[in-house]
Scaffold this motif. Structure first.
Motif, mmCIF file in Angstrom:
data_model
loop_
_atom_site.group_PDB
_atom_site.id
_atom_site.type_symbol
_atom_site.label_atom_id
_atom_site.label_comp_id
_atom_site.label_asym_id
_atom_site.label_seq_id
_atom_site.Cartn_x
_atom_site.Cartn_y
_atom_site.Cartn_z
ATOM 1 N N ASP A 51 0.795 -1.125 0.179
ATOM 2 C CA ASP A 51 0.312 -0.198 -0.226
ATOM 3 C C ASP A 51 0.724 0.980 -0.209
ATOM 4 N N GLY A 52 2.307 1.072 -0.217
ATOM 5 C CA GLY A 52 3.201 2.218 0.067
ATOM 6 C C GLY A 52 3.388 2.859 1.763
ATOM 7 N N GLN A 53 2.968 2.756 2.174
ATOM 8 C CA GLN A 53 3.440 2.445 3.622
ATOM 9 C C GLN A 53 4.376 1.946 4.276
ATOM 10 N N VAL A 54 5.515 2.450 5.005
ATOM 11 C CA VAL A 54 6.529 2.452 5.682
ATOM 12 C C VAL A 54 6.433 0.930 6.246
ATOM 13 N N LEU A 55 7.444 0.214 6.278
ATOM 14 C CA LEU A 55 7.126 -0.960 6.546
ATOM 15 C C LEU A 55 8.679 -1.078 7.665
ATOM 16 N N VAL A 56 9.945 -1.203 6.600
ATOM 17 C CA VAL A 56 11.328 -0.141 8.001
ATOM 18 C C VAL A 56 12.123 0.513 7.423
ATOM 19 N N GLU A 57 12.785 0.755 8.066
ATOM 20 C CA GLU A 57 13.564 2.346 7.445
ATOM 21 C C GLU A 57 14.615 1.783 8.629
ATOM 22 N N GLU A 58 16.155 2.248 8.064
ATOM 23 C CA GLU A 58 17.174 1.805 8.001
ATOM 24 C C GLU A 58 18.051 3.014 7.707
ATOM 25 N N LYS A 59 18.782 3.203 8.258
ATOM 26 C CA LYS A 59 20.132 3.855 7.713
ATOM 27 C C LYS A 59 21.884 3.163 8.240
ATOM 28 N N LEU A 78 16.513 -5.784 5.513
ATOM 29 C CA LEU A 78 16.460 -6.802 4.756
ATOM 30 C C LEU A 78 16.283 -7.277 6.153
ATOM 31 N N ASP A 79 17.326 -7.076 7.100
ATOM 32 C CA ASP A 79 16.637 -7.984 8.594
ATOM 33 C C ASP A 79 15.963 -8.420 9.221
ATOM 34 N N GLN A 80 15.675 -6.591 9.167
ATOM 35 C CA GLN A 80 13.986 -6.468 10.368
ATOM 36 C C GLN A 80 13.120 -7.454 8.932
ATOM 37 N N TYR A 81 13.019 -6.882 7.663
ATOM 38 C CA TYR A 81 12.136 -6.961 7.470
ATOM 39 C C TYR A 81 12.002 -9.321 7.432
ATOM 40 N N GLU A 82 13.390 -9.733 6.625
ATOM 41 C CA GLU A 82 12.975 -11.223 7.173
ATOM 42 C C GLU A 82 12.217 -12.108 8.805
ATOM 43 N N ALA A 83 13.119 -11.109 9.633
ATOM 44 C CA ALA A 83 12.783 -11.756 10.929
ATOM 45 C C ALA A 83 11.830 -10.805 11.403
ATOM 46 N N TYR A 84 10.689 -10.354 11.165
ATOM 47 C CA TYR A 84 9.652 -9.766 11.538
ATOM 48 C C TYR A 84 8.054 -9.686 10.394
ATOM 49 N N PHE A 85 8.374 -9.965 9.035
ATOM 50 C CA PHE A 85 7.214 -9.240 8.161
ATOM 51 C C PHE A 85 6.837 -10.059 7.275
ATOM 52 N N LEU A 94 6.472 -5.666 -2.267
ATOM 53 C CA LEU A 94 7.247 -4.299 -1.301
ATOM 54 C C LEU A 94 8.186 -3.782 -2.585
ATOM 55 N N LYS A 95 8.427 -2.685 -1.503
ATOM 56 C CA LYS A 95 9.362 -1.494 -3.120
ATOM 57 C C LYS A 95 10.161 -0.938 -2.058
ATOM 58 N N LEU A 96 11.490 -1.483 -2.229
ATOM 59 C CA LEU A 96 12.637 -0.256 -1.436
ATOM 60 C C LEU A 96 13.106 -0.035 -2.215
ATOM 61 N N VAL A 97 13.518 1.798 -1.407
ATOM 62 C CA VAL A 97 13.827 2.900 -2.043
ATOM 63 C C VAL A 97 15.027 2.687 -1.287
ATOM 64 N N VAL A 98 15.884 3.546 -1.614
ATOM 65 C CA VAL A 98 18.017 3.618 -1.224
ATOM 66 C C VAL A 98 18.535 4.766 -1.454
ATOM 67 N N SER A 99 18.786 5.783 -1.181
ATOM 68 C CA SER A 99 19.234 6.974 -1.509
ATOM 69 C C SER A 99 20.357 7.132 -2.368
ATOM 70 N N LEU A 100 21.047 5.863 -1.867
ATOM 71 C CA LEU A 100 22.644 5.469 -3.058
ATOM 72 C C LEU A 100 22.347 3.786 -3.779
ATOM 73 N N GLU A 101 22.008 3.717 -5.106
ATOM 74 C CA GLU A 101 22.614 3.128 -5.445
ATOM 75 C C GLU A 101 23.430 1.668 -5.115
ATOM 76 N N PRO A 102 22.397 0.418 -4.727
ATOM 77 C CA PRO A 102 22.776 -0.267 -3.893
ATOM 78 C C PRO A 102 24.519 -0.992 -4.236
ATOM 79 N N CYS A 103 25.326 -1.510 -3.793
ATOM 80 C CA CYS A 103 27.178 -1.666 -3.764
ATOM 81 C C CYS A 103 26.327 -3.328 -4.264
ATOM 82 N N PRO A 104 28.041 -4.290 -4.770
ATOM 83 C CA PRO A 104 27.413 -5.459 -4.768
ATOM 84 C C PRO A 104 27.407 -6.207 -3.821
ATOM 85 N N MET A 105 27.644 -6.197 -2.668
ATOM 86 C CA MET A 105 26.875 -7.128 -1.469
ATOM 87 C C MET A 105 25.496 -7.011 -1.638
#
Length: 185
Positions: A51-59, A78-85, A94-105
């Motif tokens: 629904d576009g609501q924040v499920l998890v946020e992290e820094k 992803l740790d929180q999502y997989e542990a709780y949701f 789901l949609k993941l929005v990130v401030s910076l393009e993800p690294c290889p890891m």
């Protein structure tokens, strides 16, 4: 740019409702600023439900309290999502929005997670992997074909803010990373 100027830019930023990812993108920038304030890389990530609501946020907290190489914003989300949701929220929705393009890891972990849509505000020419997906092994490319990766639909002003946050203190943080490894490279 001085850190006080970055704080001011974030505090005074006005969300532009013409861009569908602007609100989540701005939240990523707020998280990136918080990461910088605690001595980490300026990266934030937000996981949205169907629904576009924040499920998890992290820094990013790689250098917080004790060094943790996997404490990237995306990995922590992803740790929180997989542990709780994960049972209540299928990853493909789901949609993941990130401030910076993800690294290889982080990209590898995102591919394994099955998150349906991944959006990032700015490319990371020095370490981003989404823009180099064709260089991934075939099995990983196959996983990527089941997901969607995009530049976030945000204003150019927000994209510039995310870029400034991601690049702030990089020389110091790179030195801290190399020191952690016991390397002078």
């Amino acid at each position: 740019m001085e850190f006080d100027e970055l704080i001011k830019l974030v505090k005074e930023y006005q969300i532009n409702p013409q861009f569908r990812d602007e609100e989540a993108g701005f939240r990523c920038c707020e998280l990136a600023l918080a990461a910088l304030q605690s001595g980490n890389y300026g990266v934030g990530a937000v996981l949205l439900d169907a629904d576009g609501q924040v499920l998890v946020e992290e820094k990013n907290v790689v250098f917080s309290t004790q060094f943790c190489s996997s404490a990237h914003a995306e990995m922590r989300v992803l740790d929180q999502y997989e542990a709780y949701f994960i049972k209540e929220h299928p990853p493909a929705l789901l949609k993941l929005v990130v401030s910076l393009e993800p690294c290889p890891m982080c990209l590898s972990r995102i591919l394994l997670s099955g998150i349906g849509v991944v959006k990032y505000l700015v490319e990371d020419a020095a370490g981003g992997m989404v823009s180099h997906m064709s260089r991934m092994p075939p099995a990983w490319q196959n996983l990527a074909s089941l997901q969607s990766f995009y530049h976030a639909h945000v204003s150019s002003e927000l994209r510039q803010l995310a870029k400034k946050l991601s690049q702030h203190n990089l020389v110091y943080l790179r030195a801290a990373l190399l020191q952690q490894r016991g390397s002078d490279a």
